[in-house]
Design a protein around this motif. Sequence first.
Motif, PDB file in Angstrom:
ATOM      1  N   ALA A 178       1.226  -1.537  -0.219  1.00 21.74           N
ATOM      2  CA  ALA A 178       0.096   0.192   0.563  1.00 21.74           C
ATOM      3  C   ALA A 178       1.309   1.318   0.188  1.00 21.74           C
ATOM      4  O   ALA A 178       0.302   2.464  -0.379  1.00 21.74           O
ATOM      5  N   LYS A 179       1.904   0.545   0.983  1.00 18.60           N
ATOM      6  CA  LYS A 179       2.875   2.291   1.075  1.00 18.60           C
ATOM      7  C   LYS A 179       3.879   2.401  -0.641  1.00 18.60           C
ATOM      8  O   LYS A 179       3.585   3.667  -0.845  1.00 18.60           O
ATOM      9  N   VAL A 180       4.014   1.342  -0.876  1.00 19.47           N
ATOM     10  CA  VAL A 180       4.427   1.322  -2.702  1.00 19.47           C
ATOM     11  C   VAL A 180       3.472   2.066  -3.542  1.00 19.47           C
ATOM     12  O   VAL A 180       4.844   2.940  -4.802  1.00 19.47           O
ATOM     13  N   LEU A 181       1.842   1.618  -3.439  1.00 22.51           N
ATOM     14  CA  LEU A 181       0.811   2.280  -4.425  1.00 22.51           C
ATOM     15  C   LEU A 181       0.973   4.028  -3.817  1.00 22.51           C
ATOM     16  O   LEU A 181       1.117   4.624  -4.650  1.00 22.51           O
ATOM     17  N   GLY A 182       2.476   3.999  -3.027  1.00 21.45           N
ATOM     18  CA  GLY A 182       0.923   5.382  -2.618  1.00 21.45           C
ATOM     19  C   GLY A 182       2.932   6.328  -3.427  1.00 21.45           C
ATOM     20  O   GLY A 182       2.259   7.940  -3.737  1.00 21.45           O
ATOM     21  N   PHE A 183       3.703   6.363  -3.517  1.00 15.39           N
ATOM     22  CA  PHE A 183       4.714   6.419  -4.333  1.00 15.39           C
ATOM     23  C   PHE A 183       4.331   6.813  -6.276  1.00 15.39           C
ATOM     24  O   PHE A 183       4.357   7.469  -6.142  1.00 15.39           O
ATOM     25  N   LEU A 184       3.477   5.516  -5.940  1.00 13.64           N
ATOM     26  CA  LEU A 184       3.726   4.902  -7.883  1.00 13.64           C
ATOM     27  C   LEU A 184       2.691   5.906  -8.335  1.00 13.64           C
ATOM     28  O   LEU A 184       1.903   6.308  -9.767  1.00 13.64           O
ATOM     29  N   ASP A 185       1.439   6.502  -7.089  1.00 13.37           N
ATOM     30  CA  ASP A 185       0.581   7.479  -7.755  1.00 13.37           C
ATOM     31  C   ASP A 185       0.568   8.821  -7.538  1.00 13.37           C
ATOM     32  O   ASP A 185      -0.130   9.603  -6.281  1.00 13.37           O
TER      33      ASP A 185
ATOM     34  N   ALA B 191       8.027   4.598 -14.651  1.00 17.22           N
ATOM     35  CA  ALA B 191       6.959   4.595 -15.710  1.00 17.22           C
ATOM     36  C   ALA B 191       6.038   4.163 -16.293  1.00 17.22           C
ATOM     37  O   ALA B 191       4.788   4.359 -15.663  1.00 17.22           O
ATOM     38  N   ALA B 192       6.566   2.665 -16.469  1.00 16.46           N
ATOM     39  CA  ALA B 192       5.384   1.320 -16.866  1.00 16.46           C
ATOM     40  C   ALA B 192       4.381   1.566 -14.958  1.00 16.46           C
ATOM     41  O   ALA B 192       2.804   1.015 -15.489  1.00 16.46           O
ATOM     42  N   ALA B 193       4.877   1.206 -14.278  1.00 16.79           N
ATOM     43  CA  ALA B 193       3.903   0.839 -12.806  1.00 16.79           C
ATOM     44  C   ALA B 193       3.226   2.641 -12.632  1.00 16.79           C
ATOM     45  O   ALA B 193       2.527   2.052 -12.559  1.00 16.79           O
ATOM     46  N   ALA B 194       3.607   3.346 -12.412  1.00 19.66           N
ATOM     47  CA  ALA B 194       2.835   4.901 -12.244  1.00 19.66           C
ATOM     48  C   ALA B 194       1.748   4.758 -13.025  1.00 19.66           C
ATOM     49  O   ALA B 194       1.052   4.603 -13.012  1.00 19.66           O
ATOM     50  N   ALA B 195       2.022   4.041 -14.406  1.00 20.71           N
ATOM     51  CA  ALA B 195       1.136   4.658 -16.053  1.00 20.71           C
ATOM     52  C   ALA B 195      -0.091   3.449 -15.115  1.00 20.71           C
ATOM     53  O   ALA B 195      -1.561   3.609 -15.712  1.00 20.71           O
TER      54      ALA B 195
ATOM     55  N   VAL C  62      -0.654   2.386 -12.124  1.00 22.50           N
ATOM     56  CA  VAL C  62      -1.402   2.643 -10.992  1.00 22.50           C
ATOM     57  C   VAL C  62      -3.114   3.912 -11.535  1.00 22.50           C
ATOM     58  O   VAL C  62      -3.708   4.044 -11.139  1.00 22.50           O
ATOM     59  N   PHE C  63      -1.881   4.726 -11.864  1.00 24.83           N
ATOM     60  CA  PHE C  63      -3.092   5.586 -12.319  1.00 24.83           C
ATOM     61  C   PHE C  63      -3.970   5.034 -13.865  1.00 24.83           C
ATOM     62  O   PHE C  63      -5.480   5.533 -13.340  1.00 24.83           O
ATOM     63  N   LEU C  64      -4.296   4.345 -14.696  1.00 25.49           N
ATOM     64  CA  LEU C  64      -5.242   3.554 -15.210  1.00 25.49           C
ATOM     65  C   LEU C  64      -6.162   3.114 -14.010  1.00 25.49           C
ATOM     66  O   LEU C  64      -7.484   3.175 -14.559  1.00 25.49           O
ATOM     67  N   THR C  65      -5.384   1.611 -13.112  1.00 27.74           N
ATOM     68  CA  THR C  65      -6.277   1.025 -12.112  1.00 27.74           C
ATOM     69  C   THR C  65      -6.798   2.128 -11.342  1.00 27.74           C
ATOM     70  O   THR C  65      -8.188   1.443 -11.442  1.00 27.74           O
ATOM     71  N   ARG C  66      -6.406   2.973 -10.914  1.00 24.53           N
ATOM     72  CA  ARG C  66      -6.883   4.262  -9.858  1.00 24.53           C
ATOM     73  C   ARG C  66      -7.254   5.152 -10.813  1.00 24.53           C
ATOM     74  O   ARG C  66      -9.075   5.216  -9.482  1.00 24.53           O
ATOM     75  N   HIS C  67      -7.435   5.868 -11.338  1.00 25.62           N
ATOM     76  CA  HIS C  67      -8.198   6.790 -11.552  1.00 25.62           C
ATOM     77  C   HIS C  67      -8.926   7.264 -13.236  1.00 25.62           C
ATOM     78  O   HIS C  67      -9.476   7.854 -13.357  1.00 25.62           O
ATOM     79  N   VAL C  68      -8.443   5.901 -13.986  1.00 30.76           N
ATOM     80  CA  VAL C  68      -9.233   5.806 -14.600  1.00 30.76           C
ATOM     81  C   VAL C  68     -10.349   4.698 -14.891  1.00 30.76           C
ATOM     82  O   VAL C  68     -11.726   4.613 -15.290  1.00 30.76           O
ATOM     83  N   ALA C  69      -9.959   3.877 -14.561  1.00 29.02           N
ATOM     84  CA  ALA C  69     -10.967   2.667 -14.681  1.00 29.02           C
ATOM     85  C   ALA C  69     -11.529   2.356 -13.424  1.00 29.02           C
ATOM     86  O   ALA C  69     -12.656   2.502 -13.439  1.00 29.02           O
ATOM     87  N   GLY C  70     -10.718   2.084 -11.920  1.00 34.26           N
ATOM     88  CA  GLY C  70     -11.402   1.792 -11.179  1.00 34.26           C
ATOM     89  C   GLY C  70     -12.127   2.808 -10.102  1.00 34.26           C
ATOM     90  O   GLY C  70     -13.378   2.905  -9.694  1.00 34.26           O
ATOM     91  N   GLY C  71     -11.897   4.284  -9.978  1.00 31.96           N
ATOM     92  CA  GLY C  71     -11.933   5.262  -9.947  1.00 31.96           C
ATOM     93  C   GLY C  71     -11.851   5.099  -8.191  1.00 31.96           C
ATOM     94  O   GLY C  71     -12.247   4.252  -7.997  1.00 31.96           O
TER      95      GLY C  71
END
Lengths: 145, 137
Positions: free
Chosen positions: A27-34, B122-126, B128-137
């Motif tokens: 969860a903390k790692v995802l916080g960095f990636l988000d 970059a792939a991981a951040a993209a 997370v962006f897609l799963t949290r802010h585009v698809a999942g919300g």
Amino acid sequence: MPRFLAALASGLLFGLGLTVSGMINPAKVLGFLDLAGAWDPSLAFVMAAAIPVAAAGFAVARHRPAPLCAPAFSGPARTGVDSRLVIGAMLFGIGWGLVGYCPGPAVASLAFGGWQAAVFVAAMLAGMGAFRVLDRATTPRPRAA
Amino acid sequence: MENFTPVPAAIGGALIGLSAALLWITNGRIAGISGILGGASGNDLGWRLTFLAGLVAAPLLYAVAAGAPAVAIQAGPATLVVAGLLVGFGTRLGGGCTSGHGVCGLARLSRRSVVATSLFMAAAAATVFLTRHVAGG
């Protein structure tokens, strides 16, 4: 024997570092990636502290002909940027972003991550095994150790 | 940034750097977890298994002294399997993960590791962006 003790100490230090820094927690790692969410820059501080300490170790070793407890240094065999590196890094990044686990924290958290950690590690080992099979099947020459 | 913990992050990072330095100076090996896990072959198991034993034992020792660390995983079984397969296969194909490329490789100023680390970040951040802010919300 000193070789194994040093490897054990190194593993302990690595696991302690992951725990103290909080990187054992997906969860903390995802916080960095988000980047678009409640961004937590902690992982950048982990790397910013780890890299110079590791670099100092590599610099000390540069003047030695061999490691203290092994016959020779075994650095990375491949050089140059190729498609394997690019595709592999991107596949890894997608998987990392899906759960927040990279290999170190996944293994280190086995005792605390319940069935989820066990399932992830089992799938990760299967992925590594699949690579090994595919790599051997598609590489004609014997692989250098 | 309410979850930001710079001091424990830097202390933990220094310990990880120390681990990488120790393994290189004593064993001449890169402290890359995907390489240690995936590169194991019959005559080369000893140092890998002892390193991994330490990696699993350290959080347990920490828990005895300071309480169990938080490990929160939100993904369901299917996502865990897909992500695990991608991480396992991808790190072996790409020759490293966050530790091998991200810490050791960058410390050695390897161009391969700079490219790999930029790409997997970059792939991981993209993702997370897609799963949290585009698809999942």
